[in-house]
Design a protein around this motif. Structure first.
Motif, PDB file in Angstrom:
ATOM      1  N   TYR A   1       0.835  -1.205   0.000  1.00  0.00           N
ATOM      2  CA  TYR A   1       0.000   0.000   0.000  1.00  0.00           C
ATOM      3  C   TYR A   1       0.869   1.255   0.000  1.00  0.00           C
ATOM      4  O   TYR A   1       0.597   2.217  -0.732  1.00  0.00           O
ATOM      5  CB  TYR A   1      -0.912   0.030   1.225  1.00  0.00           C
TER       6      TYR A   1
ATOM      7  N   CYS B   1       0.431   3.889  -2.952  1.00  0.00           N
ATOM      8  CA  CYS B   1      -0.215   5.152  -2.614  1.00  0.00           C
ATOM      9  C   CYS B   1       0.675   6.361  -2.882  1.00  0.00           C
ATOM     10  O   CYS B   1       0.195   7.500  -2.867  1.00  0.00           O
ATOM     11  CB  CYS B   1      -0.680   5.138  -1.165  1.00  0.00           C
TER      12      CYS B   1
ATOM     13  N   CYS C   1      -5.067   9.508  -2.645  1.00  0.00           N
ATOM     14  CA  CYS C   1      -6.108   8.820  -1.869  1.00  0.00           C
ATOM     15  C   CYS C   1      -6.030   9.171  -0.384  1.00  0.00           C
ATOM     16  O   CYS C   1      -6.477   8.390   0.459  1.00  0.00           O
ATOM     17  CB  CYS C   1      -6.012   7.312  -2.075  1.00  0.00           C
TER      18      CYS C   1
ATOM     19  N   TYR D   1      -3.687   9.156   1.707  1.00  0.00           N
ATOM     20  CA  TYR D   1      -2.903   8.203   2.500  1.00  0.00           C
ATOM     21  C   TYR D   1      -2.135   8.948   3.587  1.00  0.00           C
ATOM     22  O   TYR D   1      -1.517   9.971   3.337  1.00  0.00           O
ATOM     23  CB  TYR D   1      -1.937   7.464   1.583  1.00  0.00           C
TER      24      TYR D   1
ATOM     25  N   PHE E   1      -6.432   5.694   4.855  1.00  0.00           N
ATOM     26  CA  PHE E   1      -6.567   6.344   3.553  1.00  0.00           C
ATOM     27  C   PHE E   1      -8.031   6.456   3.176  1.00  0.00           C
ATOM     28  O   PHE E   1      -8.916   6.053   3.935  1.00  0.00           O
ATOM     29  CB  PHE E   1      -5.772   5.603   2.487  1.00  0.00           C
TER      30      PHE E   1
ATOM     31  N   PHE F   1      -8.629   5.284  -3.766  1.00  0.00           N
ATOM     32  CA  PHE F   1      -7.580   4.334  -4.129  1.00  0.00           C
ATOM     33  C   PHE F   1      -8.104   3.274  -5.095  1.00  0.00           C
ATOM     34  O   PHE F   1      -7.533   3.041  -6.166  1.00  0.00           O
ATOM     35  CB  PHE F   1      -7.044   3.673  -2.853  1.00  0.00           C
TER      36      PHE F   1
END
Length: 431
Positions: free
Chosen positions: A102, A106, A111, A113, A167, A172
């Motif tokens: 992730y 990301c 998104c 994050y 997030f 995402f």
């Protein structure tokens, strides 16, 4: 009610299947697990199709609290006691690999994050927390004991693990879904030789992954006994303080906290689907008492598949099935475990060895105390002389006055007041 995530991003749209097609791998289910599986398979050059019965991420996925962490309650002390340190270490390594993936992805996706510390707290059992910290130490992972938290709850102690993440899950997923071969409003009605049948055409595939939250095939795997579903609730509060981390009660019946922008997401009110629980009332009462100046802006609910031993089922659907795979039973930790499933199944479908395969094997022992409880609940639902009944396995449904739905306590299927299917494993509306 719609979640914060679904109301703050635009959803891409995909065509409905209208004729027979052929692919290497068919993924049934377009939630987070199905989309991540599709993304990972495409990244290694495997042709795949995702068939979603409704809209992608339109079920449980859109109702997450979107925490990415390897801290899954107080799981590691229990896992060491049940299975040993090596097994627990493999579970932790797989979840850390998911977190790392992730973090990598990301960097290129907008998104929201954000890395932050994660806490599991106990209201009254300091010893439980101390044992969990010791378990982390045995597994060579850093964890800290603390009893000083920024939430309005008096605790006996908490396990703090740093560098976890949160997030906007739909920002995402919608980003990575755009380049995948997805068919929406394409419900798989049954498996047929060489593939699966839908309402408007067959999808022929050499291999099939069932990623439908709760597996819909009863003939194999005995998932209707190996899992039950648990419902929980969230409210989004304006004008609440920044709690500076992610928090969850170890008991499974308490509260969870995390911020998103200027909102505080307060979760809890949990209960087995089909049973009574605190629902949104419990959350609203807590907020009114502890955050008197807040305004409730969002509320939603979700439910999770709970396994017999707190570990997901990822791998071959059963020992007796060929070229059929499953990913389910994420025990409230679907963000990290869906990524684990995608990475593990991608290895399996390439014929690669994975040291994690035995940890998540769906064919592992079912001899756990929860099995007896699941059987008892199923028998009670089957024998209860009331109507209406669930089309999945004909258990009696109970009316849920808080959400105005008909719920099955046996396996967790839910229906609207008018009978429309809301949550599987049922795959048809209530008659």
């Amino acid at each position: 009610m719609n979640s914060l995530w679904s109301q703050t991003t635009d959803r891409p749209e995909f065509e409905t299947l209208k004729s027979d097609i052929k692919t290497d791998v068919l993924i049934i289910g377009g939630g987070i697990c199905g989309i991540l599986c599709g993304y990972m398979l495409k990244s290694v050059g495997i042709d795949c199709v995702i068939a979603e019965a409704d809209k992608i991420c339109g079920g449980v996925t859109q109702n997450t609290t979107a925490k990415i962490t390897l801290q899954h309650g107080l799981i590691y002390d229990k896992m060491i006691s049940r299975f040993g340190e090596e097994y627990a270490a493999l579970y932790m390594m797989s979840q850390q690999a998911a977190l790392d993936k992730y973090r990598e992805m990301c960097k290129k996706i907008d998104c929201d994050y954000k890395e932050c510390d994660a806490y599991v707290y106990s209201l009254n059992d300091r010893k439980k927390i101390e044992k969990e910290v010791a378990a982390y130490n045995k597994l060579n992972y850093s964890a800290i004991f603390t009893d000083k938290l920024t939430i309005p709850v008096s605790v006996a102690g908490a396990v703090c693990v740093k560098n976890q993440a949160q997030f906007h899950s739909l920002k995402f997923l919608y980003t990575i879904a755009k380049d995948l071969n997805i068919y929406e409003n394409t419900r798989v009605t049954e498996l047929v030789p060489g593939g699966a049948a839908t309402e408007h055409g067959n999808i022929f595939a050499e291999r099939i992954v069932v990623a439908t939250h709760f597996p819909f095939l009863n003939k194999h795997g005995m998932y209707f006994l190996k899992m039950y579903q648990h419902r929980s609730y969230v409210i989004g509060l304006e004008n609440a303080p920044d709690v500076k981390g992610m928090y969850i009660d170890e008991s499974g019946k308490g509260l969870s906290f995390r911020n998103y922008g200027d909102l505080l997401l307060l979760g809890g009110g949990s209960h087995r689907t089909g049973k009574k629980g605190g629902n949104w009332r419990e959350l609203s009462e807590f907020a009114k008492k502890n955050y008197p100046n807040v305004k409730e802006k969002f509320r939603w609910a979700t439910q999770d598949c709970m396994t017999l031993d707190d570990i997901p089922y990822i791998g071959r659907y059963s020992e007796n099935t060929h070229a059929l795979y499953v990913a389910t039973g994420f025990n409230k930790w679907g963000m990290s475990s869906s990524m684990v499933a995608a990475m593990l199944l991608t290895d399996i479908l390439q014929g690669k060895y994975s040291e994690y395969e035995n940890v998540y094997s769906p064919s592992r022992s079912v001899l756990r105390p929860q099995l007896v409880l699941n059987i008892a609940e199923s028998m009670a639902g089957l024998l209860r002389p009331t109507a209406p009944r669930c089309p999945h396995m004909y258990c009696a449904l109970k009316y849920n006055p808080q959400e105005h739905t008909w719920d099955c306590s046996c396996h967790g299927s839910r229906f609207s007041e008018s009978g429309e299917l809301l949550n599987n494993p049922a795959n048809a509306d209530k008659k």
